[in-house]
Design a protein around this motif. Sequence first.
Motif, PDB file in Angstrom:
ATOM      1  N   LYS A 161       1.712   2.892  -4.503  1.00  0.00           N
ATOM      2  CA  LYS A 161       0.946   3.109  -5.727  1.00  0.00           C
ATOM      3  C   LYS A 161      -0.266   2.194  -5.825  1.00  0.00           C
ATOM      4  O   LYS A 161      -1.305   2.569  -6.371  1.00  0.00           O
ATOM      5  CB  LYS A 161       1.848   2.911  -6.945  1.00  0.00           C
ATOM      6  N   PHE A 162      -0.151   0.968  -5.291  1.00  0.00           N
ATOM      7  CA  PHE A 162      -1.235  -0.007  -5.371  1.00  0.00           C
ATOM      8  C   PHE A 162      -1.799  -0.294  -3.979  1.00  0.00           C
ATOM      9  O   PHE A 162      -1.095  -0.139  -2.978  1.00  0.00           O
ATOM     10  CB  PHE A 162      -0.734  -1.310  -6.002  1.00  0.00           C
ATOM     11  N   PRO A 163      -3.069  -0.728  -3.907  1.00  0.00           N
ATOM     12  CA  PRO A 163      -3.643  -1.085  -2.604  1.00  0.00           C
ATOM     13  C   PRO A 163      -2.789  -2.132  -1.903  1.00  0.00           C
ATOM     14  O   PRO A 163      -2.301  -3.074  -2.527  1.00  0.00           O
ATOM     15  CB  PRO A 163      -5.024  -1.647  -2.973  1.00  0.00           C
ATOM     16  N   ILE A 164      -2.634  -1.976  -0.595  1.00  0.00           N
ATOM     17  CA  ILE A 164      -1.730  -2.846   0.148  1.00  0.00           C
ATOM     18  C   ILE A 164      -2.266  -3.064   1.558  1.00  0.00           C
ATOM     19  O   ILE A 164      -2.982  -2.216   2.104  1.00  0.00           O
ATOM     20  CB  ILE A 164      -0.312  -2.227   0.208  1.00  0.00           C
ATOM     21  N   LYS A 165      -1.921  -4.211   2.133  1.00  0.00           N
ATOM     22  CA  LYS A 165      -2.209  -4.470   3.538  1.00  0.00           C
ATOM     23  C   LYS A 165      -0.888  -4.503   4.289  1.00  0.00           C
ATOM     24  O   LYS A 165      -0.022  -5.329   3.999  1.00  0.00           O
ATOM     25  CB  LYS A 165      -2.952  -5.792   3.725  1.00  0.00           C
ATOM     26  N   LEU A 166      -0.735  -3.599   5.249  1.00  0.00           N
ATOM     27  CA  LEU A 166       0.458  -3.538   6.087  1.00  0.00           C
ATOM     28  C   LEU A 166       0.121  -4.168   7.434  1.00  0.00           C
ATOM     29  O   LEU A 166      -0.745  -3.668   8.159  1.00  0.00           O
ATOM     30  CB  LEU A 166       0.902  -2.090   6.282  1.00  0.00           C
TER      31      LEU A 166
END
Length: 215
Positions: free
Chosen positions: A130-135
Motif C-alpha cells: 500500500k505504501f512506497p517501499i524499498k525491497l
Amino acid sequence: MLTGGGFSATGSMLQIFHGEVAGATFTVSSASGPFTCGMLADGSIETYNSVTAIAINSGGFKAARTFLGGFAPSADICSGGCGVQVIGGVTLSTTDLNGVLNLKITSITVAIGAIFQLGTPGASTGFKFKFPIKLSILGGMSFVGSGGYIMLPPGSEFDIADGGEFSSSISVSIEIFDPLTGFAIGPLQALGTLISGGTFTLTISASGSVTIGGT
C-alpha cells in the motif's frame, strides 16, 4: 526507540552476556529516535537508524514470535514508518497478510540465506504494497501465489543483489498503481519465473515512470 522518542544517557555502553561470558558491545550515540538496537542469539549486535523489526524465526508477518523481542510490525508502531530485516536462515511469510501490506513499512531487507515469501499459496489476487517501499534482496524472494501481480506504488524500489534471487512457480509481473485511485499506471513490468546470477534494480519514480538496471 520510536520517532520522537529520546535517550538521555548518550554514550552508555550496551553489552551482550552469555551466562558469565561477555560478548559484543555497542555504545549508544543517538539521543533521539528513530533507532533500533537488536542483540541476536549468535552474540552479534544489529543497529539501524530506523524503527526496525528483526525477523529471527521463520513464521508469519503478524506473529510476535517471528520477531526479536516479540516486536511484530503494527499500525501504531509503524505510523511514522519502519523497516523489516530478515536475518540469515529465516523464512518470512506474508500469508497472514491476506494479499495486502497496509502498514507504513518503508524497507524490507532480506539477508543472505534468508527468504521472503510473497503472497498466499492458492490465491490468484497477487500482493499489494500500500505504501512506497524499498525491497532489498540479498538472499531469496519467492512469489507463492497462483496468479495476480506484485503491486507497487510510485516511489518504490526493488533491488536484487549479486547472489540474490527472485523465483516464482508462475510467470509474474509488477503492476504500478495509483494509491489514490487504485488504477494501474503504465505497462506491466515482467519479472518472469526466475531472476538470478547478477544484479537487478527496478526503480519507480514519484510520477510512476520506471527505470530498470542490473548486470
